[in-house]
Design a protein around this motif. Structure first.
Motif, PDB file in Angstrom:
ATOM      1  N   LEU A 129       3.291 -10.675  -8.346  1.00  0.00           N
ATOM      2  CA  LEU A 129       3.082  -9.280  -7.904  1.00  0.00           C
ATOM      3  C   LEU A 129       2.040  -8.344  -8.390  1.00  0.00           C
ATOM      4  O   LEU A 129       1.522  -7.677  -7.847  1.00  0.00           O
ATOM      5  CB  LEU A 129       4.312  -8.293  -7.407  1.00  0.00           C
ATOM      6  N   ILE A 130       1.996  -8.534  -9.825  1.00  0.00           N
ATOM      7  CA  ILE A 130       1.219  -7.611 -10.541  1.00  0.00           C
ATOM      8  C   ILE A 130      -0.331  -7.717 -10.207  1.00  0.00           C
ATOM      9  O   ILE A 130      -1.058  -6.931 -10.080  1.00  0.00           O
ATOM     10  CB  ILE A 130       1.271  -8.097 -12.203  1.00  0.00           C
ATOM     11  N   ASP A 131      -0.703  -9.005  -9.784  1.00  0.00           N
ATOM     12  CA  ASP A 131      -2.248  -9.250  -9.376  1.00  0.00           C
ATOM     13  C   ASP A 131      -2.399  -8.620  -8.048  1.00  0.00           C
ATOM     14  O   ASP A 131      -3.513  -7.859  -7.949  1.00  0.00           O
ATOM     15  CB  ASP A 131      -2.442 -10.652  -9.059  1.00  0.00           C
ATOM     16  N   PHE A 132      -1.269  -8.459  -7.147  1.00  0.00           N
ATOM     17  CA  PHE A 132      -1.363  -7.577  -5.973  1.00  0.00           C
ATOM     18  C   PHE A 132      -1.501  -6.064  -6.166  1.00  0.00           C
ATOM     19  O   PHE A 132      -2.266  -5.405  -5.570  1.00  0.00           O
ATOM     20  CB  PHE A 132      -0.567  -8.077  -5.002  1.00  0.00           C
ATOM     21  N   ILE A 133      -0.401  -5.793  -7.038  1.00  0.00           N
ATOM     22  CA  ILE A 133      -0.514  -4.460  -7.438  1.00  0.00           C
ATOM     23  C   ILE A 133      -1.845  -3.847  -7.893  1.00  0.00           C
ATOM     24  O   ILE A 133      -2.292  -2.665  -7.907  1.00  0.00           O
ATOM     25  CB  ILE A 133       0.579  -3.919  -8.353  1.00  0.00           C
ATOM     26  N   ALA A 134      -2.482  -4.634  -8.855  1.00  0.00           N
ATOM     27  CA  ALA A 134      -3.907  -4.139  -9.309  1.00  0.00           C
ATOM     28  C   ALA A 134      -4.918  -3.994  -8.296  1.00  0.00           C
ATOM     29  O   ALA A 134      -5.648  -3.165  -8.763  1.00  0.00           O
ATOM     30  CB  ALA A 134      -4.382  -5.384 -10.364  1.00  0.00           C
ATOM     31  N   LYS A 135      -4.744  -4.420  -7.170  1.00  0.00           N
ATOM     32  CA  LYS A 135      -5.855  -4.169  -6.059  1.00  0.00           C
ATOM     33  C   LYS A 135      -5.503  -2.733  -5.742  1.00  0.00           C
ATOM     34  O   LYS A 135      -6.694  -2.039  -5.176  1.00  0.00           O
ATOM     35  CB  LYS A 135      -5.580  -5.111  -4.913  1.00  0.00           C
ATOM     36  N   TYR A 136      -4.517  -2.170  -5.841  1.00  0.00           N
ATOM     37  CA  TYR A 136      -4.085  -0.587  -5.582  1.00  0.00           C
ATOM     38  C   TYR A 136      -4.366  -0.014  -6.766  1.00  0.00           C
ATOM     39  O   TYR A 136      -4.768   1.403  -6.539  1.00  0.00           O
ATOM     40  CB  TYR A 136      -2.988  -0.591  -4.840  1.00  0.00           C
ATOM     41  N   ASP A 137      -4.138  -0.340  -7.810  1.00  0.00           N
ATOM     42  CA  ASP A 137      -3.861   0.497  -9.153  1.00  0.00           C
ATOM     43  C   ASP A 137      -4.053  -0.300 -10.369  1.00  0.00           C
ATOM     44  O   ASP A 137      -3.002  -0.720 -10.843  1.00  0.00           O
ATOM     45  CB  ASP A 137      -2.708   1.336  -9.187  1.00  0.00           C
ATOM     46  N   TYR A 138      -5.133  -0.600 -10.793  1.00  0.00           N
ATOM     47  CA  TYR A 138      -5.402  -1.545 -11.886  1.00  0.00           C
ATOM     48  C   TYR A 138      -4.723  -1.027 -13.163  1.00  0.00           C
ATOM     49  O   TYR A 138      -4.424  -1.945 -13.858  1.00  0.00           O
ATOM     50  CB  TYR A 138      -6.781  -1.907 -11.997  1.00  0.00           C
ATOM     51  N   GLU A 179       0.801  -1.340  -0.062  1.00  0.00           N
ATOM     52  CA  GLU A 179       0.035   0.026  -0.013  1.00  0.00           C
ATOM     53  C   GLU A 179       0.665   1.367   0.095  1.00  0.00           C
ATOM     54  O   GLU A 179       0.609   2.240  -0.638  1.00  0.00           O
ATOM     55  CB  GLU A 179      -0.850   0.126   1.240  1.00  0.00           C
ATOM     56  N   GLY A 180       1.894   1.433   0.901  1.00  0.00           N
ATOM     57  CA  GLY A 180       2.774   2.414   0.955  1.00  0.00           C
ATOM     58  C   GLY A 180       3.528   2.440  -0.474  1.00  0.00           C
ATOM     59  O   GLY A 180       3.666   3.581  -0.935  1.00  0.00           O
ATOM     60  N   MET A 181       3.994   1.372  -1.048  1.00  0.00           N
ATOM     61  CA  MET A 181       4.765   1.564  -2.188  1.00  0.00           C
ATOM     62  C   MET A 181       3.823   1.997  -3.368  1.00  0.00           C
ATOM     63  O   MET A 181       4.403   2.440  -4.416  1.00  0.00           O
ATOM     64  CB  MET A 181       5.632   0.279  -2.444  1.00  0.00           C
ATOM     65  N   CYS A 182       2.614   1.899  -3.360  1.00  0.00           N
ATOM     66  CA  CYS A 182       1.616   2.130  -4.218  1.00  0.00           C
ATOM     67  C   CYS A 182       1.040   3.559  -4.253  1.00  0.00           C
ATOM     68  O   CYS A 182       0.145   3.996  -4.943  1.00  0.00           O
ATOM     69  CB  CYS A 182       0.566   1.169  -4.595  1.00  0.00           C
ATOM     70  N   ASP A 183       1.529   4.314  -3.038  1.00  0.00           N
ATOM     71  CA  ASP A 183       1.031   5.737  -2.722  1.00  0.00           C
ATOM     72  C   ASP A 183       1.775   6.559  -3.449  1.00  0.00           C
ATOM     73  O   ASP A 183       3.066   6.650  -3.350  1.00  0.00           O
ATOM     74  CB  ASP A 183       1.035   5.658  -1.050  1.00  0.00           C
ATOM     75  N   THR A 184       1.292   7.699  -4.209  1.00  0.00           N
ATOM     76  CA  THR A 184       2.170   8.590  -4.760  1.00  0.00           C
ATOM     77  C   THR A 184       2.763   9.354  -4.074  1.00  0.00           C
ATOM     78  O   THR A 184       3.924  10.062  -4.579  1.00  0.00           O
ATOM     79  CB  THR A 184       1.112   9.352  -5.745  1.00  0.00           C
ATOM     80  N   GLU A 185       2.595   9.632  -2.603  1.00  0.00           N
ATOM     81  CA  GLU A 185       3.205  10.463  -1.927  1.00  0.00           C
ATOM     82  C   GLU A 185       4.225   9.860  -1.173  1.00  0.00           C
ATOM     83  O   GLU A 185       5.218  10.462  -0.508  1.00  0.00           O
ATOM     84  CB  GLU A 185       2.340  11.201  -0.848  1.00  0.00           C
ATOM     85  N   SER A 186       4.613   8.489  -1.536  1.00  0.00           N
ATOM     86  CA  SER A 186       5.610   7.672  -0.903  1.00  0.00           C
ATOM     87  C   SER A 186       6.970   7.935  -1.474  1.00  0.00           C
ATOM     88  O   SER A 186       7.245   7.991  -2.718  1.00  0.00           O
ATOM     89  CB  SER A 186       5.232   6.207  -0.772  1.00  0.00           C
ATOM     90  N   LYS A 187       7.905   7.950  -0.581  1.00  0.00           N
ATOM     91  CA  LYS A 187       9.521   7.903  -1.103  1.00  0.00           C
ATOM     92  C   LYS A 187       9.659   6.811  -1.841  1.00  0.00           C
ATOM     93  O   LYS A 187      10.512   6.962  -2.799  1.00  0.00           O
ATOM     94  CB  LYS A 187      10.367   8.020   0.213  1.00  0.00           C
ATOM     95  N   TYR A 188       8.857   5.774  -1.507  1.00  0.00           N
ATOM     96  CA  TYR A 188       9.187   4.301  -2.160  1.00  0.00           C
ATOM     97  C   TYR A 188       8.131   3.863  -3.237  1.00  0.00           C
ATOM     98  O   TYR A 188       7.954   2.984  -3.450  1.00  0.00           O
ATOM     99  CB  TYR A 188       9.533   3.346  -1.349  1.00  0.00           C
ATOM    100  N   TYR A 189       7.731   5.311  -3.846  1.00  0.00           N
ATOM    101  CA  TYR A 189       6.478   4.915  -4.952  1.00  0.00           C
ATOM    102  C   TYR A 189       7.226   3.930  -6.101  1.00  0.00           C
ATOM    103  O   TYR A 189       7.997   4.564  -6.842  1.00  0.00           O
ATOM    104  CB  TYR A 189       5.937   6.281  -5.411  1.00  0.00           C
ATOM    105  N   ILE A 190       6.736   2.905  -6.223  1.00  0.00           N
ATOM    106  CA  ILE A 190       7.285   1.952  -7.116  1.00  0.00           C
ATOM    107  C   ILE A 190       6.346   2.128  -8.769  1.00  0.00           C
ATOM    108  O   ILE A 190       7.131   1.632  -9.673  1.00  0.00           O
ATOM    109  CB  ILE A 190       7.367   0.397  -6.815  1.00  0.00           C
TER     110      ILE A 190
END
Length: 86
Positions: free
Chosen positions: A63-72, A33-44
């Motif tokens: 990991l793509i399936d999990f990333i899709a839950k935050y930003d499809y 969740e933190g890594m998919c947050d645009t405000e995060s220092k570690y935005y991937i």
């Protein structure tokens, strides 16, 4: 973000994803969740081509399936980049 930082981020995610305990699964989702947050220092997700390269090199496409839950949309673009690497 450079490749070393991206690799470390992905390896940290996978480390907690592979754990079986509920606590470690919660840590995985918090990190993701933190890594998919645009405000995060570690935005991937701002570096999808690099992320695709790291996922492909380490065989972490799961990991793509999990990333899709935050930003499809990012997950769809990431999937396209993964196909281009084949």
């Amino acid at each position: 973000m450079n490749k070393e930082l991206m690799t470390n981020a992905v390896e940290t995610l996978v480390k907690y994803l592979k754990k079986a305990t509920e606590k470690e699964q919660i840590i995985f989702y918090k990190f993701l969740e933190g890594m998919c947050d645009t405000e995060s220092k570690y935005y991937i997700l701002g570096h999808l081509e690099l992320l695709a390269e790291v996922l492909k090199e380490n065989d972490y496409e799961c990991l793509i399936d999990f990333i899709a839950k935050y930003d499809y949309k990012a997950a769809q673009i990431l999937d396209v980049h993964m196909r281009e690497l084949q």
